[in-house]
Design a protein around this motif. Structure first.
Motif: not given
Length: 147
Positions: A39-44
């Motif tokens: 699920r978004e957000p991916h970067r964190p």
């Protein structure tokens, strides 16, 4: 010499079993967390994953160092726990400062500890990269399917 090889081989195998078992647990955790990771957000989540996997690698390496240290102490190769942990860490990481040496009758173990550390660092690095790659590919696939 034979006793050193037997003890060292046993420690190598035990260290591999510890690393492999912990890798299976880590894989199970990844599977359980997969819906959340996708699920978004991916970067964190990637940052948290990198931190978590790095701590896991550190834990496995630490377990290996302590395992060797306890054996160095148990066989009487080194007189104190501090010296055994220090020597184990220096050997396992293949630094080999040379300021602490094992007695002649146990010195083959130092090379085996170094080989064990070298192999574990390679294996754990490969597993860490593969885990991060797998999650990142899955995230890209989810993002592509949404478009």
């Amino acid at each position: 010499m034979i006793l050193q090889i037997v003890i060292g081989s046993g420690l190598l195998l035990l260290s591999i079993v510890i690393a492999a078992s912990s890798a299976l647990v880590l894989e199970w955790l990844f599977q359980a967390a997969n819906p959340w990771l996708m699920r978004e957000p991916h970067r964190p989540k990637l940052v948290l994953l990198l931190i978590g996997v790095s701590v896991w690698v550190l834990g496995v390496i630490t377990a290996g160092v302590w395992l060797w240290a306890f054996v160095f102490l148990a066989v009487g190769a080194l007189p104190t726990l501090e010296e055994a942990v220090y020597f184990s860490l220096v050997s396992y990481t293949t630094l080999g400062f040379g300021d602490v040496l094992l007695p002649r009758e146990w010195r083959i173990l130092s090379g085996m500890a170094g080989a064990n550390g070298f192999l574990n660092f390679g294996l754990l690095t490969a597993l860490m990269v593969e885990a991060l790659r797998h999650v990142r590919v899955g995230q890209h696939e989810v993002r592509r399917q949404k478009r």
